[in-house]
Design an enzyme around this catalytic site. Structure first.
Site, PDB file in Angstrom:
ATOM      1  N   GLY A   1     -13.067   9.348   0.048  1.00 37.39           N
ATOM      2  CA  GLY A   1     -13.968   8.438   0.746  1.00 37.39           C
ATOM      3  C   GLY A   1     -13.995   8.571   2.249  1.00 37.39           C
TER       4      GLY A   1
ATOM      5  CG  MET B   1     -14.257  13.976   5.507  1.00 37.66           C
ATOM      6  SD  MET B   1     -13.741  15.715   5.504  1.00 37.66           S
ATOM      7  CE  MET B   1     -12.873  15.836   3.946  1.00 37.66           C
TER       8      MET B   1
ATOM      9  CE  LYS C   1     -14.892  16.451  -4.118  1.00 34.26           C
ATOM     10  NZ  LYS C   1     -15.750  15.487  -3.407  1.00 34.26           N
TER      11      LYS C   1
ATOM     12  CE1 TYR D   1      27.469  12.897   5.681  1.00 36.24           C
ATOM     13  CE2 TYR D   1      29.074  14.663   5.428  1.00 36.24           C
ATOM     14  CZ  TYR D   1      28.604  13.546   6.117  1.00 36.24           C
ATOM     15  OH  TYR D   1      29.263  13.100   7.230  1.00 36.24           O
TER      16      TYR D   1
ATOM     17  CB  CYS E   1      25.235   9.340   9.861  1.00 30.78           C
ATOM     18  SG  CYS E   1      25.747   9.533  11.582  1.00 30.78           S
TER      19      CYS E   1
ATOM     20  NE  ARG F   1     -20.332  14.499  -5.190  1.00 28.77           N
ATOM     21  CZ  ARG F   1     -20.001  14.054  -6.393  1.00 28.77           C
ATOM     22  NH1 ARG F   1     -18.940  14.570  -7.003  1.00 28.77           N
ATOM     23  NH2 ARG F   1     -20.702  13.123  -6.987  1.00 28.77           N
TER      24      ARG F   1
ATOM     25  CG  HIS G   1      19.091  -4.286  16.282  1.00 29.97           C
ATOM     26  ND1 HIS G   1      18.919  -5.506  15.679  1.00 29.97           N
ATOM     27  CD2 HIS G   1      20.413  -3.998  16.185  1.00 29.97           C
ATOM     28  CE1 HIS G   1      20.085  -5.952  15.255  1.00 29.97           C
ATOM     29  NE2 HIS G   1      21.005  -5.052  15.564  1.00 29.97           N
TER      30      HIS G   1
ATOM     31  NE  ARG H   1      -9.596  12.520  -6.862  1.00 30.87           N
ATOM     32  CZ  ARG H   1     -10.444  11.955  -6.010  1.00 30.87           C
ATOM     33  NH1 ARG H   1     -10.863  12.628  -4.960  1.00 30.87           N
ATOM     34  NH2 ARG H   1     -10.883  10.728  -6.205  1.00 30.87           N
TER      35      ARG H   1
ATOM     36  CB  SER I   1      28.288  12.928  11.209  1.00 31.55           C
ATOM     37  OG  SER I   1      27.232  12.214  10.590  1.00 31.55           O
TER      38      SER I   1
END
Length: 875
Positions: free
Chosen positions: A101, A103, A22, A848, A828, A92, A452, A334, A761
């Site tokens: 909202g 604080m 802010k 990857y 993976c 503020r 799971h 903002r 992997s």
């Protein structure tokens, strides 16, 4: 001494960490000539120092504050504490990351009984209205008088007068309210409302600092994984009054529609009101376009300002404004929060408008947010009206609506009958796989984000809410209870997997759309990213879904899930119960054509894209029944006594099966298992190559390797079997053999393993489990405490623990490639689709990432973010 207080004319938008969002943006707007009420910001570092000093404002800080008050007095030609020409302030909060909202704020600060009388000479109603607002906010925030006491007084007065709106209160009404507010403050706090304006200011600043660690602010930071901040800044700003008459007002507007992304001014306002009136909803706000008729000059100025500010920030802005007696002031800006749909549209439109580049556009879209676009979602209007029954963990996003069933078998039967159901379980197991596939969604009483149920549901694109601890299930009566609410089989239930909310009854759902601007953004991401994106898929259907989402191959195909299809489980159990190699091979021969067919389907679905197939991983006991009636049925099918079934089950029991006889260890004991699976893979690849002409290169992955000798022994079986099959087929076929790195010892000896393995992997689920010594299925019992008390910043099964697990990963990559320069390395585990983990994988040089099909677009965008940020750091 470091500067503690900055006038709005001294900072800029680059100082977010110091001035908070802010304060930095107020300074930036001041810098570019936007009409911002003058003020100053007390830095976030001061907040940290405030706590170090035992929640005290130092004399040096107070002196700096008073000097800045004087600067504002000069700019406004008003005096703080003057009864004839008073300067009032708003105080503020403003952290570096927006926490709307969470604080505290206080408006109209500086009013007292004497100044009130001076203000009342100009506008009596306005003066008393401002004073009652100050008393209420100050009483609540600073003096800890519950907000309800003030509301009760105000509501009672309106009821006595027979009116509904605050604006209908007269000056006399407000005088009464002010007197009652002062009384309740005295009664409830034991103190009078302070009359000295400077004392008010000091107490208000302290209250805002204190609100940094209030319960809701702490909870918000935990829920949104906001870490590394040292405190909140405090913004002390000149009060401008939207409640000073009919030529005054206040409102909020967005430079584009935050829901749809439409390039059109979007907002609301109220005349003769202050900011909290718009938020409270006590009065119905007007659409921003109606201001054009009421105050055309202010509307035109708003339009001019929003275009200037959006062009300056190169992003959609959320702005607050106040009109005081016809003069427009901007109180805040903002980057506006927006839906995933809006984020995509705004990013694409801004590129078309030549406001930003493609790379800048990609950074405007949060990878996590686009998850909203990939699953069925509840109708937003219906969801807003619905009352939550309970809440669990948002394990897999999307929506699920259906009638309750409590067993996987019932879910399968319901699907056959054309019914839509939600599978409600205490927890799920691999045997539930078909029931999970048949259900619209899964709700479990136990289990975490990587349990799971969660892992499988995400892979299927199924909505899942796990770890719903308030849910008590009684399978004997097929009922569940949440508090006093009883849920019976057949009752409708709705799950919101994005929030973890459970709703009793049937809510409508809407389908996601995968086209247009979304496709454009994904194409830009692919042009930018350096790291590949594969998927975890076990069926041709999953593989096709992932391929349509942009997956460049399969990084993990889990063969054990295939064993639960149809009659296969019988053959698996026959193998387990066999006491001789001959018997086991006979059972495996029954499985061979089934496995081969599975792999043929997957190879066809993926075309020439790489497919990594993991050999059997879980311990054998997971394939055996646990209930008496199921054991009896198996005994009849296998033509053995139930005693034999129980003896075998008991013999396979392990105190810690996740560290027991599984993966490559099973193959060392039962090599015929790897022979069958390798034969199925190579035969399938040869068949598909012959049928389609595609060059199929299977990647066979050996799990749970901790020692190089384990890998060498397993690889020997694979190579010998593959050679035998190719000779039988009369066909040469390329294939690769690699391993999962999921045991710390394997990570530490990666150089030795890489002498034999062609790829690595990272199985980060097990690697995390073994590095921390946590059971991922039991961590839910204590993880909330670890997160709330700051032991951990985030669940390590959700996002890679870069300091510990990540260090092992980086070491593996470095040492493995020192031995084998062309070593291909991927991930993976479930973290493969989590944005921070994707960025880490980019950083350490993985080839990857692989994730569940419905997370592929998220990983693609996250990989692009990582590449762009890396490029920006180097410039």
């Amino acid at each position: 001494m470091k500067k503690m207080v900055y006038n709005f004319s001294e900072g800029d938008k680059s100082m977010v960490q110091t001035l908070g969002g802010k304060g930095a943006h107020l300074a930036e707007m001041t810098k570019i000539g936007i009409p911002v009420p003058p003020g100053f910001t007390i830095t976030t570092e001061v907040c940290a120092e405030y706590y170090k000093l035992g929640k005290k404002i130092s004399p040096e800080l107070w002196d700096a504050i008073l000097k800045n008050v004087t600067k504002v007095e000069t700019a406004m030609k008003k005096s703080f504490g003057d009864k004839d020409n008073p300067l009032l302030f708003s105080v503020r909060s403003g952290a570096a990351v927006s926490m709307p909202g969470m604080m505290d704020s206080i408006l109209n600060l500086g009013l007292n009984d004497e100044i009130l009388q001076g203000l009342a000479k100009k506008n009596e109603r306005f003066a008393y209205d401002s004073y009652r607002r100050l008393l209420q906010m100050f009483g609540d925030v600073v003096m800890k008088v519950d907000h309800d006491h003030f509301e009760h007084i105000l509501d009672s007065r309106k009821k006595t007068r027979g009116i509904e709106s605050d604006t209908e209160l007269t000056a006399d009404d407000l005088k009464y309210v002010v007197d009652e507010y002062k009384k309740v403050i005295k009664e409830r706090s034991g103190k009078d409302f302070p009359q000295e304006p400077k004392e008010q200011l000091k107490l208000a600043i302290e209250a805002v600092f204190n609100s940094w660690n209030n319960d809701r602010a702490i909870a918000y930071r935990q829920l949104n994984h906001i870490t590394g901040l040292i405190g909140t800044a405090v913004n002390v700003q000149t009060m401008v009054y939207g409640n000073s008459g009919e030529m005054s007002g206040t409102g909020v507007y967005f430079t584009r529609n935050p829901s749809t992304g439409e390039n059109k001014l979007y907002g609301e306002y109220l005349m003769n009101a202050q900011g909290e009136d718009v938020v409270a909803g006590l009065r119905t706000p007007q659409h921003i376009e109606t201001l054009k008729k009421i105050m055309p000059h202010c509307y035109d100025e708003l339009v001019k300002i929003y275009k200037k500010v959006e062009k300056h920030y190169k992003d959609m802005q959320d702005m607050e404004f106040t009109i005081e007696d016809g003069k427009l002031w901007i109180l805040q800006t903002r980057n506006g929060k927006r839906t995933a749909y809006a984020a995509i549209k705004i990013a694409v439109d801004m590129v078309k408008e030549k406001l930003i580049t493609k790379k800048e556009a990609l950074l405007k879209v949060d990878p996590k947010q686009i998850d909203q676009l990939l699953h069925k979602q509840l109708d937003p209007i219906a969801r807003e009206r619905a009352v939550a029954l309970t809440k669990g963990l948002p394990a897999s996003p999307g929506a699920a609506v259906g009638t309750i069933v409590f067993t996987a078998e019932d879910a399968e039967k319901a699907k056959e009958d054309g019914k839509k159901v939600v599978l409600v379980r205490t927890e799920t197991s691999p045997e539930d796989i078909k029931g999970m596939a048949a259900a619209q969604g899964i709700l479990t009483a136990r289990g975490g984000m990587t349990s799971h149920a969660a892992v499988v549901a995400r892979g299927m694109g199924k909505c899942c809410v796990s770890g719903c601890s308030e849910l008590i299930i009684d399978l004997t009566t097929k009922t569940a209870r949440v508090g006093n609410t009883l849920l019976k089989e057949g009752d409708y239930i709705t799950l919101d997997g994005s929030t973890g909310t459970v709703i009793k009854g049937e809510l409508p759902v809407v389908d996601p759309e995968m086209k247009g601007d979304f496709k454009t953004v994904m194409n830009w991401a692919d042009e930018t990213r350096k790291i590949g994106v594969r998927t975890n898929a076990d069926t041709p259907h999953d593989a096709t879904v992932a391929k349509n989402f942009g997956a460049e191959g399969i990084g993990l195909c889990r063969t054990e899930h295939m064993f639960f299809e149809g009659d296969r489980i019988k053959a698996v159990r026959e193998m387990i119960l066999s006491t001789t190699e001959l018997g086991r091979r006979a059972a495996l021969d029954k499985l061979l054509p089934m496995q081969r067919g599975d792999f043929e389907g997957i190879f066809k679905a993926m075309g020439t894209l790489p497919v990594t197939i993991r050999l059997l991983d879980p311990p054998l006991h997971e394939f055996l029944p646990t209930k008496e009636e199921e054991m009896q049925e198996l005994a009849r099918e296998m033509k053995v006594s139930i005693k034999v079934i129980k003896e075998v089950t008991e013999s396979l029991h392990e105190l810690n099966p996740m560290l027991g006889h599984r993966g490559c260890r099973l193959v060392i004991t039962y090599p015929e298992m790897a022979e069958m699976q390798t034969r199925a893979i190579i035969e399938a690849a040869c068949n598909v190559k012959k049928e389609t002409g595609n060059d199929i290169v299977p990647e066979i992955m050996i799990p749970i390797v901790g020692h190089v000798n384990e890998f060498v022994m397993n690889k020997k079986i694979v190579d010998e079997t593959a050679a035998k099959v190719m000779k039988e087929k009369g066909m040469a076929l390329k294939y690769k053999v690699g391993t999962m790195i999921e045991i710390p010892r394997a990570a530490l000896t990666a150089d030795k393993i890489a002498e034999h393995a062609e790829f690595f992997s990272f199985g980060t689920n097990d690697l995390t489990q073994m590095t921390f010594g946590f059971s991922r299925d039991d961590i839910g019992k204590f993880l909330p405490d670890y997160l709330s008390k700051g032991v951990l910043e985030i669940d390590p099964f959700v996002s890679v623990d870069q300091e510990g697990v990540g260090q092992l990963m980086q070491l593996s990559v470095q040492n493995g490639r020192r031995t084998r320069k062309d070593l291909k390395v991927g991930i993976c585990g479930e973290q493969g689709g989590e944005p921070k983990s994707v960025a880490f994988c980019h950083k350490i040089g993985l080839n990857y990432v692989s994730c569940s099909p419905y997370r592929v677009p998220i990983a693609r965008l996250a990989a692009a973010h990582a590449a762009i940020k890396d490029e920006n750091r180097r410039e």
